[in-house]
Design an enzyme around this catalytic site. Structure first.
Site, mmCIF file in Angstrom:
data_model
loop_
_atom_site.group_PDB
_atom_site.id
_atom_site.type_symbol
_atom_site.label_atom_id
_atom_site.label_comp_id
_atom_site.label_asym_id
_atom_site.label_seq_id
_atom_site.Cartn_x
_atom_site.Cartn_y
_atom_site.Cartn_z
ATOM 1 N N ARG A 1 -9.507 11.330 1.554
ATOM 2 C CA ARG A 1 -9.812 11.062 0.142
ATOM 3 C C ARG A 1 -11.271 11.408 -0.107
ATOM 4 O O ARG A 1 -12.170 10.811 0.506
ATOM 5 C CB ARG A 1 -9.571 9.585 -0.171
ATOM 6 C CG ARG A 1 -9.797 9.195 -1.633
ATOM 7 C CD ARG A 1 -9.678 7.685 -1.812
ATOM 8 N NE ARG A 1 -8.442 7.196 -1.228
ATOM 9 C CZ ARG A 1 -8.255 5.937 -0.828
ATOM 10 N NH1 ARG A 1 -9.235 5.046 -0.926
ATOM 11 N NH2 ARG A 1 -7.112 5.563 -0.308
ATOM 12 N N ASP A 51 -2.590 6.135 4.697
ATOM 13 C CA ASP A 51 -1.731 5.100 4.115
ATOM 14 C C ASP A 51 -0.302 5.599 4.253
ATOM 15 O O ASP A 51 0.010 6.718 3.814
ATOM 16 C CB ASP A 51 -2.047 4.885 2.634
ATOM 17 C CG ASP A 51 -3.439 4.297 2.400
ATOM 18 O OD1 ASP A 51 -3.999 3.712 3.343
ATOM 19 O OD2 ASP A 51 -3.942 4.429 1.271
ATOM 20 N N GLU A 109 -3.759 -4.776 4.319
ATOM 21 C CA GLU A 109 -2.872 -3.765 3.741
ATOM 22 C C GLU A 109 -1.890 -3.309 4.814
ATOM 23 O O GLU A 109 -2.298 -2.654 5.783
ATOM 24 C CB GLU A 109 -3.673 -2.556 3.237
ATOM 25 C CG GLU A 109 -4.625 -2.874 2.109
ATOM 26 C CD GLU A 109 -5.429 -1.653 1.661
ATOM 27 O OE1 GLU A 109 -5.940 -1.693 0.534
ATOM 28 O OE2 GLU A 109 -5.535 -0.699 2.431
ATOM 29 N N HIS A 123 -2.153 0.623 5.721
ATOM 30 C CA HIS A 123 -3.431 1.279 5.990
ATOM 31 C C HIS A 123 -3.750 1.325 7.483
ATOM 32 O O HIS A 123 -3.872 0.290 8.137
ATOM 33 C CB HIS A 123 -4.537 0.529 5.251
ATOM 34 C CG HIS A 123 -5.915 1.073 5.478
ATOM 35 N ND1 HIS A 123 -6.547 1.894 4.580
ATOM 36 C CD2 HIS A 123 -6.790 0.916 6.504
ATOM 37 C CE1 HIS A 123 -7.744 2.211 5.037
ATOM 38 N NE2 HIS A 123 -7.911 1.631 6.210
#
Length: 293
Positions: free
Chosen positions: A131, A183, A265, A268
Site C-alpha cells: 500500500r 490482508d 485484525e 492482517h
C-alpha cells in the site's frame, strides 16, 4: 486496513532514504500506531528521486517486488481499495490497478502457504498487499472529515468516526508500505461466486451473521474484512464455533509460513523476515511499478 497496517508502528530505528523509488524511511514496524512519520529532507528526497529514475520521465520501480499472481496464479484476489467497497466508499489514492504487489520474499512465502492451504481444501484470497504511503495519507485525511460517513453502517457501525484515531484504527505510516504485509482470508475450493458490490446498495454491519452481511466468498471468519470492531480481534471471545476454527486455521497456516498476525485484525499478517523493515514506499499500485522480467 490495519491498525498497524492502516495505522503505523512505533518508531524503532533511524529514518533513511532508499535510492530506488520515491520512498520515505520511517521508524519502526510492528502493530502499534505511531505518530506521523517525519517529513524527508529536501536533500534526501531529491537524492532518492534522482536515483530512482534513469530520466526525469522514467517510472519509479519497487525494488525486488512482484505481482503476486505472477508468482502464484492460484491465489484469489479481491483488492478492495481499488474499488468503492471499502470503509472510505471510493477508490483510494495510489491504487491505479487492482493488483497485489509484494516483495518477492513475501510472495514466495505466500505461495508455500497456498500449498498448505490447498492440502486442507482451502485457498488464500488477498484483500490488500503493498500500500503506497499516499494511500495511508488518504485514510488519515478521510478520518479528519466528519461528514464522510457513507460506509459507517457496514465497516464501523459501533465506533464513532471521531474515535478511529484514538482507538488505533486509523494512522500512518503503515507496515503495508514496506511491501511484505498482506490482508487475506481463506475460501473454499471450489470457490463460490461472489456477488459484485453496487455503490449505494443497502449496507449491513460487518458484525452481522455471515448469511446477512456482504456476500464475500470468504469462509466464515466471524466478521467481514476491515471491520472496525472488537469482534475482529483474532482471539475475540465473542467469536466461537466454525468462525473461531477458521481463524485458527488461517493463523496456523500463516505462522507456519513465516508470517506474524496483528492480534486486532484476524486478516492482517506481516512476513517476519521482510527485506525492507524500515522503508515505506510511495509508488502507485500498478504493474509498471515492479521490475520487468
Amino acid at each position: 486496513m490495519d491498525r498497524p497496517g492502516r495505522a503505523g508502528r512505533r518508531p524503532r530505528g533511524a529514518a533513511r532514504a532508499v535510492a530506488v523509488a520515491v520512498v520515505v524511511a520511517a521508524l519502526a514496524p510492528a502493530c502499534t500506531r505511531p505518530g506521523p512519520a517525519p517529513a524527508p529532507s529536501a536533500t534526501a528526497t531529491a537524492t532518492a528521486t534522482a536515483t530512482a529514475t534513469a530520466t526525469a520521465t522514467a517510472t519509479p520501480r519497487l525494488p525486488g517486488f512482484v505481482v503476486l499472481t505472477d508468482v502464484d496464479p492460484r491465489i484469489r484476489t479481491d483488492i478492495r481499495y481499488a474499488t468503492a467497497h471499502n470503509f472510505v466508499g471510493r477508490p483510494v489514492a495510489g491504487y491505479a490497478e487492482p493488483l497485489c504487489l509484494l516483495t518477492r520474499q513475501a510472495a514466495e512465502a505466500l505461495r508455500r502457504v497456498q500449498d498448505a492451504a490447498l492440502a486442507r481444501g482451502r485457498s488464500l484470497k488477498v484483500y490488500d498487499c503493498y500500500r503506497p504511503r499516499r494511500a495511508a495519507d488518504d485514510f488519515v485525511a478521510w478520518a479528519k472529515q466528519p461528514g464522510e460517513q457513507q460506509m459507517k453502517a457496514e465497516f464501523y457501525p459501533r465506533v464513532a468516526k471521531s474515535k478511529l484515531f484514538d482507538e488505533g484504527y486509523i494512522g500512518a505510516p503503515t507496515a503495508h508500505s514496506r511491501g511484505s504485509t498482506v490482508d487475506l482470508t481463506l475460501v473454499d475450493v471450489p470457490t463460490p461466486t461472489q456477488a459484485p458490490y453496487a455503490p449505494g446498495q443497502p449496507l449491513v454491519s460487518c458484525t452481522a451473521p455471515r448469511g446477512q452481511r456482504f456476500g464475500d466468498s470468504s469462509v466464515d471468519m466471524g466478521t467481514g474484512f476491515d471491520c472496525f470492531d472488537p469482534l475482529a480481534h483474532t482471539d475475540s471471545p465473542g467469536i466461537t464455533g466454525t468462525a473461531r476454527d477458521n481463524r485458527r486455521l488461517l493463523r496456523q497456516l500463516m505462522t507456519d509460513g513465516g508470517f506474524v498476525n496483528y492480534d486486532r485484525e484476524w486478516w492482517h499478517y506481516r512476513y517476519r523476515d521482510e527485506p525492507w523493515p524500515d522503508t515505506y514506499f510511495d509508488v502507485p499500485v500498478a504493474r509498471t511499478s515492479v521490475p520487468s522480467g
